[in-house]
Structures are given as C-alpha cells and as structure tokens.
Write a protein that holds these residues in place. Structure first.
Motif, PDB file in Angstrom:
ATOM      1  N   MET A  30       0.841  -1.202   0.000  1.00 50.28           N
ATOM      2  CA  MET A  30       0.000   0.000   0.000  1.00 50.28           C
ATOM      3  C   MET A  30       0.879   1.256   0.000  1.00 50.28           C
ATOM      4  N   ARG A  31       0.478   2.249  -0.767  1.00 53.45           N
ATOM      5  CA  ARG A  31       1.277   3.484  -0.824  1.00 53.45           C
ATOM      6  C   ARG A  31       1.066   4.337   0.421  1.00 53.45           C
ATOM      7  N   ALA A  32       2.135   4.959   0.840  1.00 53.72           N
ATOM      8  CA  ALA A  32       2.005   5.858   2.000  1.00 53.72           C
ATOM      9  C   ALA A  32       1.173   7.073   1.600  1.00 53.72           C
ATOM     10  N   ALA A  33       0.418   7.580   2.557  1.00 51.16           N
ATOM     11  CA  ALA A  33      -0.404   8.766   2.268  1.00 51.16           C
ATOM     12  C   ALA A  33       0.505   9.969   2.030  1.00 51.16           C
ATOM     13  N   LEU A  34       0.098  10.789   1.097  1.00 46.77           N
ATOM     14  CA  LEU A  34       0.887  11.999   0.825  1.00 46.77           C
ATOM     15  C   LEU A  34       0.735  12.955   2.000  1.00 46.77           C
ATOM     16  N   PRO A  35       1.801  13.700   2.305  1.00 49.62           N
ATOM     17  CA  PRO A  35       1.662  14.665   3.405  1.00 49.62           C
ATOM     18  C   PRO A  35       0.611  15.725   3.055  1.00 49.62           C
ATOM     19  N   THR A  36      -0.075  16.182   4.098  1.00 48.42           N
ATOM     20  CA  THR A  36      -1.117  17.191   3.870  1.00 48.42           C
ATOM     21  C   THR A  36      -0.487  18.488   3.409  1.00 48.42           C
ATOM     22  N   THR A  37      -1.097  19.101   2.398  1.00 53.07           N
ATOM     23  CA  THR A  37      -0.620  20.429   2.004  1.00 53.07           C
ATOM     24  C   THR A  37      -1.630  21.450   2.523  1.00 53.07           C
ATOM     25  N   TYR A  38      -1.152  22.597   2.901  1.00 49.37           N
ATOM     26  CA  TYR A  38      -2.037  23.628   3.433  1.00 49.37           C
ATOM     27  C   TYR A  38      -1.429  24.981   3.139  1.00 49.37           C
ATOM     28  N   ASP A  39      -2.277  25.987   3.173  1.00 48.00           N
ATOM     29  CA  ASP A  39      -1.850  27.339   2.848  1.00 48.00           C
ATOM     30  C   ASP A  39      -2.777  28.302   3.587  1.00 48.00           C
ATOM     31  N   TYR A  40      -2.293  28.874   4.684  1.00 53.21           N
ATOM     32  CA  TYR A  40      -3.117  29.778   5.479  1.00 53.21           C
ATOM     33  C   TYR A  40      -2.602  31.203   5.311  1.00 53.21           C
ATOM     34  N   ARG A  41      -3.511  32.149   5.374  1.00 49.90           N
ATOM     35  CA  ARG A  41      -3.081  33.556   5.413  1.00 49.90           C
ATOM     36  C   ARG A  41      -3.922  34.322   6.428  1.00 49.90           C
ATOM     37  N   ILE A  42      -3.273  35.205   7.128  1.00 49.36           N
ATOM     38  CA  ILE A  42      -3.959  35.990   8.166  1.00 49.36           C
ATOM     39  C   ILE A  42      -3.266  37.348   8.265  1.00 49.36           C
ATOM     40  N   HIS A  43      -4.050  38.409   8.431  1.00 55.10           N
ATOM     41  CA  HIS A  43      -3.453  39.744   8.540  1.00 55.10           C
ATOM     42  C   HIS A  43      -2.883  39.944   9.939  1.00 55.10           C
ATOM     43  N   TYR A  44      -1.729  40.594  10.004  1.00 55.97           N
ATOM     44  CA  TYR A  44      -1.066  40.711  11.317  1.00 55.97           C
ATOM     45  C   TYR A  44      -1.860  41.562  12.304  1.00 55.97           C
ATOM     46  N   LYS A  45      -2.831  42.357  11.810  1.00 54.37           N
ATOM     47  CA  LYS A  45      -3.628  43.191  12.715  1.00 54.37           C
ATOM     48  C   LYS A  45      -4.957  42.547  13.083  1.00 54.37           C
ATOM     49  N   GLU A  46      -5.194  41.335  12.567  1.00 56.90           N
ATOM     50  CA  GLU A  46      -6.474  40.672  12.869  1.00 56.90           C
ATOM     51  C   GLU A  46      -6.597  40.411  14.370  1.00 56.90           C
ATOM     52  N   THR A  47      -7.801  40.529  14.892  1.00 57.06           N
ATOM     53  CA  THR A  47      -8.037  40.287  16.324  1.00 57.06           C
ATOM     54  C   THR A  47      -7.646  38.851  16.680  1.00 57.06           C
ATOM     55  N   GLY A  48      -6.876  38.698  17.750  1.00 57.37           N
ATOM     56  CA  GLY A  48      -6.485  37.367  18.215  1.00 57.37           C
ATOM     57  C   GLY A  48      -5.469  36.674  17.327  1.00 57.37           C
ATOM     58  N   VAL A  49      -4.716  37.472  16.558  1.00 51.91           N
ATOM     59  CA  VAL A  49      -3.800  36.881  15.565  1.00 51.91           C
ATOM     60  C   VAL A  49      -2.747  35.971  16.210  1.00 51.91           C
ATOM     61  N   VAL A  50      -2.219  36.351  17.374  1.00 49.12           N
ATOM     62  CA  VAL A  50      -1.156  35.549  18.010  1.00 49.12           C
ATOM     63  C   VAL A  50      -1.703  34.180  18.412  1.00 49.12           C
ATOM     64  N   TRP A  51      -2.911  34.167  19.005  1.00 49.21           N
ATOM     65  CA  TRP A  51      -3.520  32.892  19.415  1.00 49.21           C
ATOM     66  C   TRP A  51      -3.851  32.035  18.182  1.00 49.21           C
ATOM     67  N   LYS A  52      -4.437  32.669  17.157  1.00 49.66           N
ATOM     68  CA  LYS A  52      -4.823  31.921  15.943  1.00 49.66           C
ATOM     69  C   LYS A  52      -3.596  31.307  15.262  1.00 49.66           C
ATOM     70  N   LEU A  53      -2.533  32.113  15.136  1.00 49.48           N
ATOM     71  CA  LEU A  53      -1.304  31.592  14.520  1.00 49.48           C
ATOM     72  C   LEU A  53      -0.704  30.474  15.368  1.00 49.48           C
ATOM     73  N   SER A  54      -0.712  30.655  16.679  1.00 52.70           N
ATOM     74  CA  SER A  54      -0.120  29.626  17.544  1.00 52.70           C
ATOM     75  C   SER A  54      -0.880  28.307  17.390  1.00 52.70           C
ATOM     76  N   SER A  55      -2.194  28.375  17.196  1.00 55.86           N
ATOM     77  CA  SER A  55      -2.993  27.160  16.993  1.00 55.86           C
ATOM     78  C   SER A  55      -2.603  26.465  15.688  1.00 55.86           C
ATOM     79  N   LEU A  56      -2.380  27.261  14.630  1.00 54.31           N
ATOM     80  CA  LEU A  56      -1.927  26.696  13.352  1.00 54.31           C
ATOM     81  C   LEU A  56      -0.554  26.060  13.514  1.00 54.31           C
ATOM     82  N   PHE A  57       0.343  26.774  14.195  1.00 55.35           N
ATOM     83  CA  PHE A  57       1.709  26.258  14.385  1.00 55.35           C
ATOM     84  C   PHE A  57       1.686  24.952  15.183  1.00 55.35           C
ATOM     85  N   LEU A  58       0.824  24.901  16.204  1.00 50.51           N
ATOM     86  CA  LEU A  58       0.703  23.682  17.020  1.00 50.51           C
ATOM     87  C   LEU A  58       0.307  22.477  16.172  1.00 50.51           C
ATOM     88  N   GLN A  59      -0.561  22.703  15.197  1.00 53.72           N
ATOM     89  CA  GLN A  59      -1.044  21.616  14.340  1.00 53.72           C
ATOM     90  C   GLN A  59       0.048  21.094  13.400  1.00 53.72           C
TER      91      GLN A  59
END
Length: 197
Positions: free
Chosen positions: A1-30
């Motif tokens: 069986m072939r190994a699953a391809l790694p997930t590709t993703y592409d997120y964008r968020i404005h640095y002034k968006e409310t809660g940007v540090v928490w939102k980015l940290s959640s993405l980084f954690l994933q």
C-alpha cells in the motif's frame, strides 16, 4: 500500500487581525512538531534592507527569549542571507539530517495583501523576488508580505518602512513562543491526567 501523501495547506492571516497571536499559535501547534528535539528555525533575510529584515528581526526576538529552546539561525547580529544560506543548509544536513526546518522570510505581493502572514507546507524559495537563485529551504514556511511586487523589487524592499516588518516579526515570534508553551502545558496536563488514573 502506498504511504499517504503529506497534507498540504496554505493559510493567510493579517497581522492586525483580532487574536492573531492565538490563531497563529494554533496553526503552528497543528503543523510544527514542538515536542521534537530536532526542530530548527531558519530566519532568512538581511538587516541591510528594511523590507528584508522580517526574518532576522524574528530570529532576534526568538533568541532573546530564554524560554524558547530551539536552534535559531538568522538574527540581526548574524543574518542568514544569500551569501551563507547554502553553507548553513549543508551544515544542518550533516549535523541534524532528520531535523524539521521552519523557514521564515519576507516576501512581496499584491497591494491588497500587504500585512498578511502566510503559513504553508513546503519550502521557501528565498531571493526569488529579487532574481537570486538560492536553494529552497524548510519543511514548512512562514512568510510576511511587506510590500508590493511587480516593479523594481530590490528598491521596493530597500524603501519599505521598518515598522511593518518589525510588527510582523513580533507577532510571528510571540505566536511561535505561545505554541511552544502550549505544547509544554499540554504535556504537563497529560502527565497529571495519567498520574490520577
């Protein structure tokens, strides 16, 4: 069986968006293995060009934090740029061949996208905006759109106001630090939970 391809993703968020540090940290954690000992940060750019200083500024913020334990290459004092990037990649391949590399760099984009932070799977192609051929680097990449692309890119980077890369670098560094501390507290909660079962 072939190994699953790694997930590709592409997120964008404005640095002034409310809660940007928490939102980015959640993405980084994933998507960034903070529990790994083999995690390395490449903060690419130069302090000789205000627009291209996002990487070294982020690197300096991260290395100034005593609570961030990972190797960081590229700071205002010792930038990681076109002249030494290839050498650093080769040294990392020798010393830490299985390391997971997070690459951070400034980039240019459409006028409406200036101020956005991009986080995606796969490497950065540093120097592309100014026509330099450098090796792609990073398992994941974090980029900040600091100015408008399309015309005299070198001059555009040189004349970018420092305020924007500086603010964006603070957001990225704080989000990375928060993601790491959230990893640590999750570990402690797991241990606590196990000891009570």
């Amino acid at each position: 069986m072939r190994a699953a391809l790694p997930t590709t993703y592409d997120y964008r968020i404005h640095y002034k968006e409310t809660g940007v540090v928490w939102k980015l940290s959640s993405l980084f954690l994933q998507h960034i293995p903070f529990a790994s000992h083999e995690l390395i940060f490449y903060c690419i750019g130069t302090d000789r060009s205000t627009g291209d200083a996002l990487g070294p500024l982020t690197g300096s913020h991260l290395t100034e934090s005593p609570l961030f334990p990972f190797p960081v290459f590229g700071t205002l004092e010792n930038p990681l740029h076109a002249l030494n990037l290839q050498q650093q990649i080769e040294e990392t391949r020798l010393s830490s061949p299985t390391a997971f590399i997070v690459a951070i760099d400034a980039c240019l984009g459409q006028g409406s996208s200036v101020g956005q932070l991009l986080f995606h799977s796969g490497p950065i192609h540093p120097g592309k905006a100014v026509g330099k051929k450098l090796p792609p680097v990073g398992d994941v990449s974090i980029k900040g759109i600091v100015n408008i692309a399309g015309f005299m890119e070198h001059a555009v980077l040189q004349s970018t106001r420092l305020h924007l890369p500086f603010e964006m670098s603070r957001i990225v560094a704080r989000a990375l630090q928060l993601a790491y501390s959230r990893t640590q507290s999750n570990k402690m909660n797991d241990r606590h939970h196990k000891s009570h079962n």
